[in-house]
Structure formats: C-alpha cells, structure tokens
Design a protein around this motif. Structure first.
Motif, mmCIF file in Angstrom:
data_model
loop_
_atom_site.group_PDB
_atom_site.id
_atom_site.type_symbol
_atom_site.label_atom_id
_atom_site.label_comp_id
_atom_site.label_asym_id
_atom_site.label_seq_id
_atom_site.Cartn_x
_atom_site.Cartn_y
_atom_site.Cartn_z
ATOM 1 N N ARG A 1 1.277 -0.772 0.099
ATOM 2 C CA ARG A 1 0.007 -0.345 0.583
ATOM 3 C C ARG A 1 1.153 1.372 -0.091
ATOM 4 O O ARG A 1 1.802 0.998 0.697
ATOM 5 C CB ARG A 1 -0.781 -0.081 0.949
ATOM 6 C CG ARG A 1 -1.475 -0.931 1.211
ATOM 7 C CD ARG A 1 -3.000 -1.169 -0.057
ATOM 8 N NE ARG A 1 -3.825 -2.207 0.556
ATOM 9 C CZ ARG A 1 -3.376 -3.591 -0.360
ATOM 10 N NH1 ARG A 1 -2.475 -4.037 -0.600
ATOM 11 N NH2 ARG A 1 -4.852 -4.544 -0.436
ATOM 12 N N PHE A 2 0.301 2.562 -0.613
ATOM 13 C CA PHE A 2 0.942 3.462 -1.262
ATOM 14 C C PHE A 2 0.087 4.207 -0.878
ATOM 15 O O PHE A 2 -0.655 4.425 -1.426
ATOM 16 C CB PHE A 2 2.227 3.496 -2.724
ATOM 17 C CG PHE A 2 2.660 2.388 -2.399
ATOM 18 C CD1 PHE A 2 4.221 3.016 -1.899
ATOM 19 C CD2 PHE A 2 2.529 1.181 -3.396
ATOM 20 C CE1 PHE A 2 5.227 1.387 -2.551
ATOM 21 C CE2 PHE A 2 2.492 0.184 -3.684
ATOM 22 C CZ PHE A 2 4.473 0.246 -2.963
ATOM 23 N N ASP A 3 0.811 5.738 0.013
ATOM 24 C CA ASP A 3 0.043 6.695 0.363
ATOM 25 C C ASP A 3 0.778 7.522 -1.245
ATOM 26 O O ASP A 3 2.120 7.616 -1.305
ATOM 27 C CB ASP A 3 0.196 7.612 1.573
ATOM 28 C CG ASP A 3 -0.901 6.444 3.049
ATOM 29 O OD1 ASP A 3 -2.230 6.528 2.234
ATOM 30 O OD2 ASP A 3 -0.342 5.931 3.368
ATOM 31 N N LEU A 4 -0.136 8.608 -1.541
ATOM 32 C CA LEU A 4 0.553 9.082 -2.814
ATOM 33 C C LEU A 4 -0.455 10.951 -2.493
ATOM 34 O O LEU A 4 -1.209 10.623 -1.411
ATOM 35 C CB LEU A 4 -0.088 9.205 -4.463
ATOM 36 C CG LEU A 4 -0.570 7.155 -4.380
ATOM 37 C CD1 LEU A 4 -0.882 7.702 -5.346
ATOM 38 C CD2 LEU A 4 1.198 7.214 -4.462
ATOM 39 N N ILE A 5 0.850 11.807 -3.650
ATOM 40 C CA ILE A 5 0.940 13.087 -3.019
ATOM 41 C C ILE A 5 -0.075 13.430 -4.358
ATOM 42 O O ILE A 5 -0.237 12.844 -5.546
ATOM 43 C CB ILE A 5 1.757 14.177 -3.799
ATOM 44 C CG1 ILE A 5 2.836 13.772 -2.691
ATOM 45 C CG2 ILE A 5 1.472 15.454 -4.116
ATOM 46 C CD1 ILE A 5 4.190 14.570 -2.404
ATOM 47 N N ALA A 6 -1.142 14.121 -3.791
ATOM 48 C CA ALA A 6 -2.501 14.732 -5.046
ATOM 49 C C ALA A 6 -3.045 15.410 -5.626
ATOM 50 O O ALA A 6 -2.087 17.131 -4.435
ATOM 51 C CB ALA A 6 -4.301 14.306 -3.996
ATOM 52 N N GLY A 7 -3.289 15.715 -6.358
ATOM 53 C CA GLY A 7 -3.572 17.484 -6.929
ATOM 54 C C GLY A 7 -5.027 17.014 -7.256
ATOM 55 O O GLY A 7 -5.452 16.885 -6.622
ATOM 56 N N GLU A 8 -5.433 17.929 -8.243
ATOM 57 C CA GLU A 8 -7.428 18.236 -8.190
ATOM 58 C C GLU A 8 -7.520 16.960 -9.151
ATOM 59 O O GLU A 8 -8.565 16.356 -8.997
ATOM 60 C CB GLU A 8 -7.658 18.888 -9.470
ATOM 61 C CG GLU A 8 -6.658 20.879 -8.802
ATOM 62 C CD GLU A 8 -7.669 22.001 -9.873
ATOM 63 O OE1 GLU A 8 -8.293 21.618 -10.833
ATOM 64 O OE2 GLU A 8 -7.251 22.975 -9.493
ATOM 65 N N GLY A 9 -6.786 15.997 -9.891
ATOM 66 C CA GLY A 9 -7.506 14.765 -10.548
ATOM 67 C C GLY A 9 -5.501 14.126 -10.852
ATOM 68 O O GLY A 9 -5.775 12.883 -11.604
ATOM 69 N N ASP A 10 -5.246 14.202 -10.414
ATOM 70 C CA ASP A 10 -3.236 13.434 -10.161
ATOM 71 C C ASP A 10 -2.910 13.222 -8.841
ATOM 72 O O ASP A 10 -3.486 14.010 -8.232
ATOM 73 C CB ASP A 10 -2.453 14.193 -11.088
ATOM 74 C CG ASP A 10 -3.105 14.796 -12.170
ATOM 75 O OD1 ASP A 10 -3.113 14.723 -13.423
ATOM 76 O OD2 ASP A 10 -3.405 16.262 -12.473
ATOM 77 N N ALA A 11 -2.142 12.684 -9.320
ATOM 78 C CA ALA A 11 -1.779 11.915 -8.001
ATOM 79 C C ALA A 11 0.178 11.258 -8.454
ATOM 80 O O ALA A 11 -0.016 10.372 -9.247
ATOM 81 C CB ALA A 11 -2.267 10.626 -7.136
ATOM 82 N N TRP A 12 1.109 11.491 -7.437
ATOM 83 C CA TRP A 12 2.298 10.968 -7.806
ATOM 84 C C TRP A 12 2.874 10.262 -6.733
ATOM 85 O O TRP A 12 2.309 10.424 -5.320
ATOM 86 C CB TRP A 12 2.953 12.398 -7.770
ATOM 87 C CG TRP A 12 3.021 13.195 -9.006
ATOM 88 C CD1 TRP A 12 3.334 12.931 -10.604
ATOM 89 C CD2 TRP A 12 1.671 14.360 -8.742
ATOM 90 N NE1 TRP A 12 2.578 13.879 -10.893
ATOM 91 C CE2 TRP A 12 1.464 14.352 -10.608
ATOM 92 C CE3 TRP A 12 1.175 15.117 -8.215
ATOM 93 C CZ2 TRP A 12 1.106 15.372 -10.541
ATOM 94 C CZ3 TRP A 12 0.054 15.624 -8.421
ATOM 95 C CH2 TRP A 12 0.291 16.279 -9.682
ATOM 96 N N ALA A 13 3.803 9.430 -6.240
ATOM 97 C CA ALA A 13 4.855 8.716 -5.769
ATOM 98 C C ALA A 13 5.109 9.933 -4.904
ATOM 99 O O ALA A 13 5.584 11.012 -5.355
ATOM 100 C CB ALA A 13 5.757 8.058 -6.087
ATOM 101 N N THR A 14 5.982 9.874 -3.303
ATOM 102 C CA THR A 14 5.789 10.781 -2.595
ATOM 103 C C THR A 14 7.190 11.262 -2.622
ATOM 104 O O THR A 14 8.055 12.508 -2.295
ATOM 105 C CB THR A 14 5.658 10.432 -1.202
ATOM 106 O OG1 THR A 14 6.795 9.268 -0.908
ATOM 107 C CG2 THR A 14 4.389 10.149 -1.125
ATOM 108 N N SER A 15 7.917 10.593 -3.104
ATOM 109 C CA SER A 15 9.770 10.625 -3.237
ATOM 110 C C SER A 15 9.816 9.846 -4.727
ATOM 111 O O SER A 15 9.418 8.412 -5.865
ATOM 112 C CB SER A 15 10.358 10.056 -1.661
ATOM 113 O OG SER A 15 10.600 8.644 -1.569
ATOM 114 N N ALA A 16 11.790 9.589 -4.584
ATOM 115 C CA ALA A 16 12.002 8.994 -6.260
ATOM 116 C C ALA A 16 12.209 7.264 -5.274
ATOM 117 O O ALA A 16 12.564 6.642 -5.922
ATOM 118 C CB ALA A 16 13.801 9.506 -5.823
#
Length: 162
Positions: free
Chosen positions: A95-110
């Motif tokens: 399980r991974f918690d992601l960083i979110a924008g309006e409709g996008d998500a990314w990993a928290t780090s490399a």
C-alpha cells in the motif's frame, strides 16, 4: 479476457502524431518516446467502468534521462478530488499513500517511485482509491499485464536516444 488497446493508443496520440514514437504495445500497456520533450514512458488506461468519470484515468511511468529522472509514476484519476484527499494505491499486498492534485497523483519520493514500480513488476493488478470533490469514495483499477515490459521498453528507448 484482454480489453482492447484502442483506448490506450488513442490516449497516447492525443497530441500531434509526429510528437510520439511508439516503442511497442505489451499486454495492456504501451511504451512511447517523445523526442521533442526528451522523455519516454509506459502508459495504460484504467479498466472500463460504469461509474461517473470526470477524466479518462491512466497510469504512466516516465523517464527523463537529461533530468536524471527514471521510472517516475503518475496517475490521472477518474474524478476530480476533494480538497486534501487521501489517495491510496494498492498493488498486491503493498500500500502506498500518494501526493494528490486536482485529478492527479504521484509518489511521495524517488524511492517511493522505485518501490511502486517494483510492486507493479510483481503483481497482476493495482487499484487507486480516493474521495472525489462530491465526497464520494471511488476506485480506479488497472491490469498490470505487460507493465514491466513496457517500463523496460521506455527506459531502453530513452537510453538509445541520449
């Protein structure tokens, strides 16, 4: 049953045809190079759904060799997110918690990007869960068939272009 790759290909060629070079379609995933932007990526659309969608959801893993960025994950979610929404990616038992924008998500780090890609290589499916801007929980699901090969093709494709 494999779903058609047509939505994947339509998504990949949304901008001018000359801007992208196909590196191949592998299972449910495609790999592309954008020489003008000096990047390569693997991409797949989410499974079909009857649920409301604000956006066409997709998952991508991008590489920008000249920026020294490799295998960076990005998710376009199917709905506009609630303010400060928690976005959780599930791949197998990870399980991974992601960083979110309006409709996008990314990993928290490399390092989290690397862990996500490692999990993607070992699993058959993944899902992303979040809360939309109307307060409703939703999920986007992905078949990972071909993901590892498409990610490798994108990485090799950009290495050959450096």
């Amino acid at each position: 049953m494999l779903r058609p790759v047509l939505p994947l290909l339509l998504l990949a060629v949304a901008s001018p045809l000359w801007a992208r070079d196909s590196l191949g379609v592998f299972g449910q995933w495609g790999a592309f190079a954008e020489p003008e932007r000096q990047r390569c990526y693997a991409i797949a659309t989410a499974d079909e759904s009857r649920a409301r969608r604000d956006f066409q959801p997709y998952a991508s893993v991008g590489t920008w060799p000249r920026r020294n960025v490799r295998s960076q994950v990005h998710f376009r979610l199917s709905r506009e997110l609630a303010e400060r929404a928690n976005v959780r990616l599930a791949i197998g038992g990870a399980r991974f918690d992601l960083i979110a924008g309006e409709g996008d998500a990314w990993a928290t780090s490399a390092s989290e990007d690397a862990a996500i890609v490692t999990a993607m290589r070992a699993a058959g499916r993944m899902s992303i869960r979040a809360t939309d801007n109307r307060g409703n929980r939703f999920s986007d699901y992905y078949n990972l068939d071909g993901a590892a090969t498409a990610i490798d093709a994108a990485n090799v494709g950009c290495t050959r272009r450096e």
